[in-house]
Design an enzyme around this catalytic site. Sequence first.
Site, short mmCIF file in Angstrom:
data_model
loop_
_atom_site.label_atom_id
_atom_site.label_comp_id
_atom_site.label_asym_id
_atom_site.label_seq_id
_atom_site.Cartn_x
_atom_site.Cartn_y
_atom_site.Cartn_z
CE LYS A 138 -2.35 -1.01 3.78
NZ LYS A 138 -1.78 -2.32 4.16
NE ARG A 194 -4.05 -1.21 9.93
CZ ARG A 194 -3.02 -0.63 9.35
NH1 ARG A 194 -3.09 0.59 8.90
NH2 ARG A 194 -1.91 -1.29 9.20
NE ARG A 224 7.83 -2.93 5.92
CZ ARG A 224 6.53 -2.60 5.96
NH1 ARG A 224 5.92 -2.19 4.87
NH2 ARG A 224 5.86 -2.73 7.07
NE ARG A 283 6.53 -0.58 10.08
CZ ARG A 283 5.37 -0.45 9.43
NH1 ARG A 283 5.35 0.11 8.24
NH2 ARG A 283 4.26 -0.90 9.95
NE ARG A 322 2.10 -4.85 11.15
CZ ARG A 322 3.09 -4.60 10.27
NH1 ARG A 322 4.27 -5.19 10.42
NH2 ARG A 322 2.90 -3.79 9.29
P1 AMP Z 1 1.02 0.58 8.89
O1 AMP Z 1 2.26 1.38 8.71
O2 AMP Z 1 -0.14 1.05 8.07
O3 AMP Z 1 1.26 -0.91 8.78
O4 AMP Z 1 0.56 0.82 10.42
C1 AMP Z 1 1.39 0.47 11.50
C2 AMP Z 1 0.57 0.36 12.78
O5 AMP Z 1 -0.03 1.63 13.08
C3 AMP Z 1 -0.59 -0.60 12.74
O6 AMP Z 1 -0.20 -1.96 12.99
C4 AMP Z 1 -1.48 -0.05 13.85
O7 AMP Z 1 -0.99 -0.39 15.14
C5 AMP Z 1 -1.32 1.45 13.67
N1 AMP Z 1 -2.32 2.02 12.71
C6 AMP Z 1 -2.08 2.58 11.50
N2 AMP Z 1 -3.22 2.96 10.91
C7 AMP Z 1 -4.22 2.64 11.77
C8 AMP Z 1 -5.64 2.77 11.74
N3 AMP Z 1 -6.28 3.30 10.69
N4 AMP Z 1 -6.34 2.31 12.82
C9 AMP Z 1 -5.74 1.79 13.88
N5 AMP Z 1 -4.41 1.62 13.98
C10 AMP Z 1 -3.64 2.05 12.94
#
Ligand code: AMP
Length: 215
Positions: free
Chosen positions: A15, A90, A127, A160, A171
């Site tokens: 994404k 999400r 990654r 990360r 996740r």
């Molecule tokens: P990402 O970089 O999109 O994989 O997001 C990393 C982490 O941020 C996720 O595993 C969640 O803990 C938190 N996070 C990001 N976006 C959201 C969202 N829309 N709702 C809830 N938690 C989020």
Amino acid sequence: MKRAVILLGPPGAGKGTQAKKLEAKYGLPQISTGDILREEARKGSELGKKAQAIMDRGELVSDQIMMDIIRERVALPDCARGFILDGFPRTVRQAEMLDRMLNGSVRLQAIHLLLDEETLVRRLSGRRQCARCARLYNVYASPSPSDGRCQACGGTLVQRSDDREDVVRTRLEVHRRQTEPVIQYYQSRSHLKHVDGDGDADEIFRRIAAVVEAV
Ligand code: AMP
């Protein structure tokens, strides 16, 4: 009319990479809620500290906090023509709150990137990101960053904290339970398209651009 592209799909589906390409091609800003939370954590804000603990477990930050972040972000002038959502909504509740906030003023287009679970785990656990310029690498891809340095700026490549394999599994489980229903949500409102997320990033982008331009 203002437009928003919503990129949906499991963690590791690409994404972020595709949102950056959309931003470059169509001039709409990428809004990555994960990046916003990581930036808060880096600054050491109260929100950032709270979010970091949740992210490290692979769980989700509360819908209300996420909605406050989005409301503030889409009000900035760079979103005047529209925006690209990467990692939001999400949960179905976030999707409903987004609909209420936009109140029909933005044409939404959801794109679902599909990828099988083993590929996702490999992409995520391999990654690495440059700590200086944020460029992304993968230890399983070629050329692989074997010396642990960024080829563009020489910065250190780091993993990360939520890309460790045990957190990755959580996740993916959270995605199945909480985010897959969001895909149904947009499907039933008929602004959803599925795109094969396997293959080379440029090839996947061509598939996405074809969908974006069909509207
Ligand atoms: P990402 O970089 O999109 O994989 O997001 C990393 C982490 O941020 C996720 O595993 C969640 O803990 C938190 N996070 C990001 N976006 C959201 C969202 N829309 N709702 C809830 N938690 C989020």
